[in-house]
Design an enzyme around this catalytic site. Structure first.
Site, PDB file in Angstrom:
ATOM      1  CG  PHE A   1      -2.347   0.973   1.165  1.00  0.00           C
ATOM      2  CD1 PHE A   1      -1.967   2.136   0.900  1.00  0.00           C
ATOM      3  CD2 PHE A   1      -3.554   0.299   1.132  1.00  0.00           C
ATOM      4  CE1 PHE A   1      -3.094   2.951   1.072  1.00  0.00           C
ATOM      5  CE2 PHE A   1      -4.613   0.943   1.059  1.00  0.00           C
ATOM      6  CZ  PHE A   1      -4.414   2.503   0.743  1.00  0.00           C
ATOM      7  CG  PHE A   2       3.303   2.815   3.225  1.00  0.00           C
ATOM      8  CD1 PHE A   2       2.973   4.050   3.818  1.00  0.00           C
ATOM      9  CD2 PHE A   2       3.089   1.709   4.201  1.00  0.00           C
ATOM     10  CE1 PHE A   2       2.537   4.222   4.905  1.00  0.00           C
ATOM     11  CE2 PHE A   2       2.714   1.920   5.780  1.00  0.00           C
ATOM     12  CZ  PHE A   2       2.350   3.230   5.811  1.00  0.00           C
TER      13      PHE A   2
ATOM     14  CG  PHE B   1      -5.763   6.867   6.785  1.00  0.00           C
ATOM     15  CD1 PHE B   1      -4.627   7.519   6.670  1.00  0.00           C
ATOM     16  CD2 PHE B   1      -6.288   6.337   7.456  1.00  0.00           C
ATOM     17  CE1 PHE B   1      -3.863   7.338   7.426  1.00  0.00           C
ATOM     18  CE2 PHE B   1      -5.056   5.779   8.499  1.00  0.00           C
ATOM     19  CZ  PHE B   1      -4.020   6.426   8.428  1.00  0.00           C
TER      20      PHE B   1
ATOM     21  NE  ARG C   1       4.736   6.956   3.617  1.00  0.00           N
ATOM     22  CZ  ARG C   1       4.694   6.711   2.103  1.00  0.00           C
ATOM     23  NH1 ARG C   1       5.652   5.674   1.808  1.00  0.00           N
ATOM     24  NH2 ARG C   1       3.788   6.891   1.315  1.00  0.00           N
TER      25      ARG C   1
END
Length: 361
Positions: free
Chosen positions: A95-96, A198, A338
């Site tokens: 997902f990231f 999200f 990140r």
């Protein structure tokens, strides 16, 4: 197991939280825990990233552990079997990486590439087995992680997960259009879209395989359960916006609660930061009330039957993990590379993203 108060990575960080982002109630009232499988989880997800070709080997070795993706999941889904947690952690890492590809497609104006990826992900979500060998690593890796997630609970859960993630893909498409056009959504419009970008209901869905039980609609949709679930996710999304604001302003972003408040509510940067922080703090206090309602609801489910006892235990475990989400999200934002924008050579380009990772020509 009780985790160390700060970093869980192989190379511990200082764990210092800037005063503007510090939430003493999280540090005191939400003890941080970590799944005992975490060390193996980190290693296996790192190998999965390499195997699937999401990032070049040198980037994986240099950055993967420091990004703390496995820490985030290992701090959330306590009680999950190792197989379930591994599938969730790999999916989360995917997902990231997908989020990074989406960002680079926007930055470089690659509308055609994004459109093709969007359609392929929709197709892979409905038929993952047929996309395991797709030439785009991001599609093949998605199919692999989804197929594994589909193996834990009945088909009805799989269908719900797919329905929720189809919505996430389309929300990402809306964000693509907004950012490409330089359109900053109004506050309420942004908040509604943010629940999907999200993936609020995806992370909530994944509570169920973590406790080994699909919850019936009548349980999941009960206000006591749903409100606690929503507040845990709203906290995470808004705290992410608070921490991401410097990175996103540097990258000419338009999707951040703070940016919407500045643009549409006439707030200064300082006032917007204060307002986002207020909303974050309200989420915490409201969750503490909702948590008690959800636990009372769990108790009421124990009606003397075997089924009632099982559902009660499952709901109680899910609510406990909603609580874990607060501390896991909080520390992730202060340990993951990140968000360490000040250490990047280019504040608008993460160092772990390369031309290969982003699918650039």
């Amino acid at each position: 197991m009780q985790a160390f108060p700060h970093s869980t990575t192989a190379t511990p960080t200082a764990g210092v939280v800037p005063p503007s982002l510090a939430l003493p109630v999280i540090e005191s009232a939400f003890p941080r825990q970590l799944h005992p499988y975490w060390p193996q989880l980190q290693e296996k997800t790192r190998l999965w990233l390499l195997e699937k070709g999401f990032m070049p080997a040198d980037k994986v070795h240099e950055y993967a552990d420091g990004l703390c993706y496995t820490d985030l999941m290992a701090g959330y889904y306590l009680g999950a079997s190792e197989e379930v947690l591994q599938a969730i952690a790999d999916y989360s890492a995917w997902f990231f990486v997908w989020d990074d590809r989406h960002d680079r497609d926007i930055v470089h104006g690659r509308a055609g590439e994004w459109r093709r990826l969007r359609h392929r992900l929709h197709a892979a979500l409905d038929a993952p087995r047929h996309h395991l060998h797709h030439p785009d690593p991001l599609v093949a890796g998605f199919a692999d992680s989804v197929l594994r997630l589909y193996g834990f609970l009945p088909r009805t859960w799989n269908q719900r997960f797919a329905r929720h993630f189809h919505t996430v893909i389309e929300a990402y498409n809306r964000e693509f259009r907004n950012r490409t056009a330089g359109y900053i959504p109004g506050v309420e419009e942004y908040l509604a879209l943010r629940r999907h970008t999200f993936a609020h209901w995806i992370w909530t869905d994944l509570l169920e395989p973590s406790v080994g039980c699909e919850l019936p609609d009548a349980v999941r949709k009960t206000p006591a359960y749903r409100r606690a679930a929503l507040l845990s996710q709203e906290f995470a999304a808004w705290y992410n916006d608070l921490c991401s604001l410097p990175k996103e302003i540097a990258g000419d972003e338009v999707h951040n609660l703070g940016i919407s408040l500045i643009t549409h509510s006439g707030l200064s940067l300082e006032e917007a930061v204060d307002e986002v922080r207020r909303r974050v703090e309200d989420c915490i206090s409201e969750f503490l009330e909702a948590e008690q309602d959800a636990l009372r609801f769990a108790d009421d489910l124990a009606d003397g039957t075997v089924r009632g006892k099982k559902l009660s235990a499952a709901v109680r475990a899910c609510v406990g993990n909603m609580r874990n989400w607060f501390s896991s999200v909080y520390w992730f934002h202060h340990e993951s590379g990140r968000y360490m924008v000040d250490t990047w050579d280019d504040r608008s380009t993460p160092p772990y993203v390369t031309n290969e990772t982003a699918g650039e020509k």
